[in-house]
Design an enzyme around this catalytic site. Structure first.
Site, PDB file in Angstrom:
ATOM      1  N   HIS A  46      -8.165  -1.133   5.672  1.00  0.00           N
ATOM      2  CA  HIS A  46      -8.272  -2.530   6.253  1.00  0.00           C
ATOM      3  C   HIS A  46      -8.985  -3.412   5.046  1.00  0.00           C
ATOM      4  CE1 HIS A  46      -9.215  -5.314   9.098  1.00  0.00           C
ATOM      5  NE2 HIS A  46     -10.615  -5.346   8.871  1.00  0.00           N
ATOM      6  N   ASN A  79       1.049  -1.252   0.056  1.00  0.00           N
ATOM      7  CA  ASN A  79       0.026   0.019   0.059  1.00  0.00           C
ATOM      8  C   ASN A  79       0.961   1.429  -0.044  1.00  0.00           C
ATOM      9  OD1 ASN A  79      -2.861  -0.484   0.172  1.00  0.00           O
ATOM     10  ND2 ASN A  79      -2.319  -1.970   1.491  1.00  0.00           N
TER      11      ASN A  79
END
Ligand code: GRF
Length: 220
Positions: free
Chosen positions: A118, A23
């Site tokens: 998440h 990420n």
């Protein structure tokens, strides 16, 4: 002005990692490709062996290892993180696979200025192994969430979400891979939404200034 220097047009962000940093890479790539007007001022890992540190170094970004085990209390660790981030004047803190709970000293230093990604459609399946939880529960749709960080684990106001189908032959790994593609897509978008400003939080709801239908390129 280089894309590595913070400026009014290119605010600085801090990224906290514990692992491989895919990420983080999505944020680096979005900046390099001009999809995100920001600069990553600092990457902090609580683990010296996090693969993401190498990704940051390769992009010429300052890195720091702050090992939580060196601190007597969680608050002391959080204060150390906050002090590093505040001294770089970051506008936003992005958790990207950072495997520590965030406590009051960091939350108070960056109120409504900490994001997390998440791998589930929150509020379903907070905590670890979210993809396995989803599979075992038998849901037919899973996904990714970017949310503001509060004292509640994976519980803050939701900035963006994206859904993916769950297939009958999925394993936690195949589902995680499908979700990760969406994480990489929506995390830079969510950072852009945050940095663009004009948003508000009403109760649990994060409200953007305009309808997404008027903002091309931003995920709904
Ligand atoms: C991602 O699935 C993220 O949603 C979760 O931890 C994982 C980190 O992966 N919080 P990476 O280190 O960004 O590759």
């Amino acid at each position: 002005m280089s894309e590595r220097q913070a400026s009014p047009d290119r605010p600085g962000i801090g990224v906290l990692i514990s692992g491989r940093g895919s990420n983080l890479q999505a944020l680096i790539d979005a900046i390099a490709e001009g999809r995100l007007m920001a600069t990553i001022a600092l990457v902090i890992s609580n683990r010296g062996d996090a693969g993401g540190l190498e990704r940051a170094r390769a992009a010429g970004i300052e890195t720091l290892v702050v090992d939580h085990r060196a601190f007597a209390t969680r608050d002391a660790f959080d204060r150390a993180l906050a002090s590093e981030l505040v001294s770089r004047r970051v506008a936003l803190v992005c958790l990207a696979g950072f495997m520590r709970l965030i406590g009051a000293p960091l939350l108070e230093a960056f109120p409504d200025r900490i994001l997390n990604v998440h791998p589930s459609l929150l509020p379903a399946f907070p905590g670890v192994e979210a993809q396995r939880q989803a599979l075992e529960h038998g849901v037919k749709v899973a996904g990714a969430t970017v949310h503001l960080v509060t004292a509640e684990l994976d519980g803050g106001p939701i900035v963006l979400q994206a859904a993916v189908p769950v297939r009958d032959d999925d394993t936690p790994e195949t589902l995680a891979a499908r979700i990760l593609i969406e994480e990489h897509r929506i995390y830079p978008d969510a950072v852009r939404v945050m940095l663009d400003g004009g948003w508000s939080v009403e109760g649990r709801r994060f409200l953007r200034p305009r309808s997404p239908y008027q903002t091309p390129g931003i995920s709904r």
